[in-house]
Write an enzyme that holds these catalytic residues in place. Structure first.
Site, PDB file in Angstrom:
ATOM      1  N   GLU A  46     111.625 -77.794   7.972  1.00 32.43           N
ATOM      2  CA  GLU A  46     111.182 -76.402   7.817  1.00 32.43           C
ATOM      3  C   GLU A  46     110.007 -76.329   6.851  1.00 32.43           C
ATOM      4  O   GLU A  46     109.015 -75.656   7.112  1.00 32.43           O
ATOM      5  CB  GLU A  46     112.343 -75.548   7.283  1.00 32.43           C
ATOM      6  CG  GLU A  46     111.960 -74.085   7.108  1.00 32.43           C
ATOM      7  CD  GLU A  46     113.142 -73.193   6.725  1.00 32.43           C
ATOM      8  OE1 GLU A  46     114.207 -73.721   6.349  1.00 32.43           O
ATOM      9  OE2 GLU A  46     112.977 -71.964   6.808  1.00 32.43           O
ATOM     10  N   SER A  49     121.952 -69.508   4.739  1.00 27.73           N
ATOM     11  CA  SER A  49     122.095 -68.656   3.546  1.00 27.73           C
ATOM     12  C   SER A  49     123.307 -67.740   3.648  1.00 27.73           C
ATOM     13  O   SER A  49     123.651 -67.249   4.730  1.00 27.73           O
ATOM     14  CB  SER A  49     120.856 -67.791   3.363  1.00 27.73           C
ATOM     15  OG  SER A  49     119.713 -68.585   3.283  1.00 27.73           O
ATOM     16  N   GLU A  52     110.251 -71.581  -6.994  1.00 32.08           N
ATOM     17  CA  GLU A  52     110.879 -72.275  -8.139  1.00 32.08           C
ATOM     18  C   GLU A  52     111.645 -73.512  -7.652  1.00 32.08           C
ATOM     19  O   GLU A  52     111.602 -74.571  -8.282  1.00 32.08           O
ATOM     20  CB  GLU A  52     111.841 -71.327  -8.879  1.00 32.08           C
ATOM     21  CG  GLU A  52     111.175 -70.220  -9.673  1.00 32.08           C
ATOM     22  CD  GLU A  52     110.640 -69.094  -8.792  1.00 32.08           C
ATOM     23  OE1 GLU A  52     111.126 -68.929  -7.653  1.00 32.08           O
ATOM     24  OE2 GLU A  52     109.715 -68.383  -9.237  1.00 32.08           O
ATOM     25  N   GLN A  81     119.099 -70.186  12.259  1.00 32.15           N
ATOM     26  CA  GLN A  81     119.555 -71.077  11.183  1.00 32.15           C
ATOM     27  C   GLN A  81     120.563 -70.326  10.321  1.00 32.15           C
ATOM     28  O   GLN A  81     120.195 -69.408   9.593  1.00 32.15           O
ATOM     29  CB  GLN A  81     118.331 -71.469  10.350  1.00 32.15           C
ATOM     30  CG  GLN A  81     118.593 -72.361   9.177  1.00 32.15           C
ATOM     31  CD  GLN A  81     117.372 -72.411   8.254  1.00 32.15           C
ATOM     32  OE1 GLN A  81     116.512 -71.538   8.304  1.00 32.15           O
ATOM     33  NE2 GLN A  81     117.297 -73.420   7.422  1.00 32.15           N
ATOM     34  N   SER A 138     117.146 -65.084  10.446  1.00 30.37           N
ATOM     35  CA  SER A 138     116.029 -64.629  11.277  1.00 30.37           C
ATOM     36  C   SER A 138     116.354 -64.878  12.752  1.00 30.37           C
ATOM     37  O   SER A 138     116.823 -65.959  13.107  1.00 30.37           O
ATOM     38  CB  SER A 138     114.748 -65.389  10.932  1.00 30.37           C
ATOM     39  OG  SER A 138     114.505 -65.371   9.555  1.00 30.37           O
TER      40      SER A 138
HETATM   41  C1  LIG Z   1     111.317 -64.221   5.646  1.00 33.95           C
HETATM   42  C2  LIG Z   1     112.637 -64.910   5.354  1.00 33.95           C
HETATM   43  C3  LIG Z   1     113.320 -65.523   6.381  1.00 33.95           C
HETATM   44  C4  LIG Z   1     114.553 -66.145   6.133  1.00 33.95           C
HETATM   45  N1  LIG Z   1     115.221 -66.703   7.190  1.00 33.95           N
HETATM   46  C5  LIG Z   1     116.394 -67.316   6.965  1.00 33.95           C
HETATM   47  C6  LIG Z   1     117.132 -67.870   8.067  1.00 33.95           C
HETATM   48  O1  LIG Z   1     116.729 -67.764   9.235  1.00 33.95           O
HETATM   49  N2  LIG Z   1     118.304 -68.496   7.814  1.00 33.95           N
HETATM   50  C7  LIG Z   1     118.797 -68.613   6.553  1.00 33.95           C
HETATM   51  O2  LIG Z   1     119.845 -69.245   6.399  1.00 33.95           O
HETATM   52  N3  LIG Z   1     118.157 -68.068   5.477  1.00 33.95           N
HETATM   53  C8  LIG Z   1     116.968 -67.420   5.662  1.00 33.95           C
HETATM   54  N4  LIG Z   1     116.303 -66.848   4.599  1.00 33.95           N
HETATM   55  C9  LIG Z   1     116.938 -66.872   3.271  1.00 33.95           C
HETATM   56  C10 LIG Z   1     116.242 -67.787   2.268  1.00 33.95           C
HETATM   57  O3  LIG Z   1     116.475 -69.133   2.579  1.00 33.95           O
HETATM   58  C11 LIG Z   1     116.783 -67.422   0.871  1.00 33.95           C
HETATM   59  O4  LIG Z   1     116.397 -66.082   0.597  1.00 33.95           O
HETATM   60  C12 LIG Z   1     116.232 -68.344  -0.214  1.00 33.95           C
HETATM   61  O5  LIG Z   1     116.745 -69.629  -0.090  1.00 33.95           O
HETATM   62  C13 LIG Z   1     116.567 -67.798  -1.635  1.00 33.95           C
HETATM   63  O6  LIG Z   1     117.923 -67.529  -1.762  1.00 33.95           O
HETATM   64  P1  LIG Z   1     118.429 -66.120  -2.323  1.00 33.95           P
HETATM   65  O7  LIG Z   1     117.735 -65.042  -1.582  1.00 33.95           O
HETATM   66  O8  LIG Z   1     119.914 -66.138  -2.323  1.00 33.95           O
HETATM   67  O9  LIG Z   1     117.887 -66.060  -3.833  1.00 33.95           O
HETATM   68  P2  LIG Z   1     118.579 -66.711  -5.115  1.00 33.95           P
HETATM   69  O10 LIG Z   1     118.974 -68.106  -4.795  1.00 33.95           O
HETATM   70  O11 LIG Z   1     119.644 -65.797  -5.598  1.00 33.95           O
HETATM   71  O12 LIG Z   1     117.369 -66.765  -6.153  1.00 33.95           O
HETATM   72  C14 LIG Z   1     117.023 -65.628  -6.988  1.00 33.95           C
HETATM   73  C15 LIG Z   1     115.907 -66.074  -7.931  1.00 33.95           C
HETATM   74  O13 LIG Z   1     116.387 -67.104  -8.824  1.00 33.95           O
HETATM   75  C16 LIG Z   1     115.550 -68.246  -8.768  1.00 33.95           C
HETATM   76  N5  LIG Z   1     116.354 -69.474  -8.904  1.00 33.95           N
HETATM   77  C17 LIG Z   1     117.547 -69.720  -8.325  1.00 33.95           C
HETATM   78  N6  LIG Z   1     117.967 -70.968  -8.645  1.00 33.95           N
HETATM   79  C18 LIG Z   1     117.007 -71.514  -9.440  1.00 33.95           C
HETATM   80  C19 LIG Z   1     116.864 -72.779 -10.099  1.00 33.95           C
HETATM   81  N7  LIG Z   1     117.798 -73.731  -9.972  1.00 33.95           N
HETATM   82  N8  LIG Z   1     115.740 -73.004 -10.817  1.00 33.95           N
HETATM   83  C20 LIG Z   1     114.781 -72.030 -10.944  1.00 33.95           C
HETATM   84  N9  LIG Z   1     114.873 -70.816 -10.361  1.00 33.95           N
HETATM   85  C21 LIG Z   1     115.966 -70.557  -9.613  1.00 33.95           C
HETATM   86  C22 LIG Z   1     114.918 -68.191  -7.381  1.00 33.95           C
HETATM   87  O14 LIG Z   1     113.699 -68.906  -7.334  1.00 33.95           O
HETATM   88  C23 LIG Z   1     114.710 -66.684  -7.197  1.00 33.95           C
HETATM   89  O15 LIG Z   1     113.520 -66.271  -7.842  1.00 33.95           O
HETATM   90  C24 LIG Z   1     115.091 -66.192   4.815  1.00 33.95           C
HETATM   91  C25 LIG Z   1     114.397 -65.559   3.762  1.00 33.95           C
HETATM   92  C26 LIG Z   1     113.186 -64.909   4.019  1.00 33.95           C
HETATM   93  C27 LIG Z   1     112.465 -64.242   2.877  1.00 33.95           C
END
Ligand SMILES: Cc1cc2nc3c(=O)[nH]c(=O)nc-3n(C[C@H](O)[C@H](O)[C@H](O)COP(=O)(O)OP(=O)(O)OC[C@H]3O[C@@H](n4cnc5c(N)ncnc54)[C@H](O)[C@@H]3O)c2cc1C
Length: 413
Positions: free
Chosen positions: A259, A144, A381, A141, A176
């Site tokens: 998902e 991100s 969140e 996928q 992943s």
């Molecule tokens: C085990 C694992 C597998 C994954 N696999 C994939 C994959 O295969 N493909 C893929 O595309 N992605 C994948 N991801 C990525 C995952 O989808 C993102 O990490 C997730 O969506 C959070 O985005 P970010 O890491 O950019 O955090 P950010 O979006 O930067 O968030 C940082 C913090 O701010 C908070 N926050 C942000 N916006 C808001 C809001 N509007 N209101 C309240 N709080 C908020 C969040 O909750 C978090 O605590 C994976 C992640 C993990 C941990």
């Protein structure tokens, strides 16, 4: 909505039992190892010997397909059996004790397949759906990006049309399984002048296309299940667009709903080992411990009932709704709390153990591993925001970027 085909539960259960006994091995789960659920074991096997793990997963999936047991709830016209979610529940109950692939084809079967069924062209369905069900194709996928996780619609990977092709440039992260995926479900921006949610397109990317570079991200545990994926002048046929140019947000939402609603109920995996731990250490009679265990058990039961409901929606062909967010939030919190209680019950052994003692250290592993459940597939969140807005009907988060063109947002940011 489609009507599920009738089936005899006992006959199906028997067929599944015979299949599993012939094509898979039973998991050996000792008390100390109880936490290490089947998905973790599969990830470890992929890490230890990827080629071997992929080969055996592929053979299993092909055999499952040939036995008529793959895609039990997929519509019959797309290679499935068209059965209700009860059939899938029976499968999960029977497979729980076996080491069968859950992660390798997880994105393909639980997310991409349903998305292609919902949004794909006849050619895309014919090309990919049978290949997904019989284990020929693994998927990842590609959503991100370094600057677009929770705010997925802010993604900056660009796809520019050039005749019958799209030329893609950008970077994805946390992908992943990209290191072994044959295909990726890619989101890219095709219209920079449209508002951010409307200029995105969903595209099927053959991961072996020139210009695709996959770089593993090593985790603190030493394994590298995630990757960065760089896309440099990657040329993709326009026929690989899903739904339509600029219609990718709809595809993204369908994917995320599947998902978040996916996954078996994990009550047994999360709660059972903790109760067992309390019993074996003679702590089950301790009053505060009993309160905490009872609380865990009740929440586990609620999760189970919620899972059944979401599975039933999916089985009846209904598009999964925001209740998947509720399920995901409950599952993540339950798992984290269970790991914390397990670690407390382990006492000093939960923080220090002898080399080779894989009894207590599993609780540390559980404590660390369960953190990911609050992030992957959308953070806690974000699930709360969805529940607030779409289930409780609360006002949307204030934002001024829904109507402006993405180009103007870039200029301001
Ligand atoms: C085990 C694992 C597998 C994954 N696999 C994939 C994959 O295969 N493909 C893929 O595309 N992605 C994948 N991801 C990525 C995952 O989808 C993102 O990490 C997730 O969506 C959070 O985005 P970010 O890491 O950019 O955090 P950010 O979006 O930067 O968030 C940082 C913090 O701010 C908070 N926050 C942000 N916006 C808001 C809001 N509007 N209101 C309240 N709080 C908020 C969040 O909750 C978090 O605590 C994976 C992640 C993990 C941990």
């Amino acid at each position: 909505m489609t009507t599920a085909a009738a089936f005899d539960a006992d006959t199906l259960r028997q067929a599944i039992r015979v299949f599993l006994a012939e094509h898979s091995v039973q998991r050996e789960v000792s008390e100390g190892d109880a936490w290490r659920d089947a998905e973790q074991e599969e990830l470890d096997a992929l890490h230890d010997d990827e080629a071997r793990a992929l080969k055996s997963a592929t053979e299993y999936q092909r055999a499952l397909f040939e036995a008529g047991l793959a895609g039990l709830t997929w519509p019959a016209e797309h290679g499935g059996r068209g059965l209700s979610s009860d059939a899938q529940t029976i499968f999960q109950e029977e497979a729980a004790a076996y080491a069968v692939p859950r992660v390798t084809f997880g994105v393909a079967i639980n997310m991409v397949g349903p998305v292609i069924i919902a949004h794909g062209t006849t050619e895309q369905r014919d090309r990919h759906l049978p290949a997904i069900l019989n284990g020929e194709e693994t998927w990842c996928q590609l959503f991100s990006e370094p600057g677009a996780g929770s705010d997925l619609a802010g993604l900056r990977t660009r796809a520019v049309r050039d005749g019958d092709e799209l030329v893609v440039n950008g970077q994805k992260v946390w992908t992943s399984g990209a290191q072994y995926a044959d295909f990726g479900l890619l989101l890219a921006r095709t219209d920079i002048d449209a508002p951010k949610h409307r200029g995105i397109t969903a595209i099927v990317l053959d991961m072996h296309t020139p210009g695709v570079t996959v770089r593993p991200l090593r985790q603190m545990s030493g394994v590298a299940h995630f990757n960065e994926v760089f896309l440099d002048d990657v040329r993709i046929p326009i026929a690989n667009v899903l739904a339509g140019l600029g219609d990718g947000w709809r595809v993204a939402i369908t994917t995320l709903m599947h998902e978040r609603g996916a996954g078996t109920n994990k009550r047994a995996d999360y709660v059972g080992p903790v109760i067992e731990q309390a019993r074996s250490r003679g702590l089950a009679g301790d009053r505060p411990t009993r309160q905490r265990l009872a609380d865990l058990w009740i929440r586990g039961r609620v999760l189970e009932l919620m899972s059944d409901r979401v599975m039933q929606q999916r089985g009846s062909g209904e598009e999964p709704g925001p209740h998947g967010s509720l399920l995901k939030l409950l599952r993540a919190r339950l798992a984290k709390d269970a790991a914390e209680i397990g670690m407390t019950l382990a006492g000093p052994g939960g923080v220090a153990w002898l080399c080779g003692d894989n009894h207590d250290d599993r609780w540390v592993e559980a404590l660390l591993a369960t953190r990911r459940l609050s992030i992957a597939g959308g953070t806690d969140e974000i699930q709360r925001n969805i529940i607030g807005e779409r289930i409780l009907g609360l006002p949307k988060e204030p934002s001024n970027d829904r109507t402006k063109s993405f180009r103007d947002l870039l200029a301001n940011g």
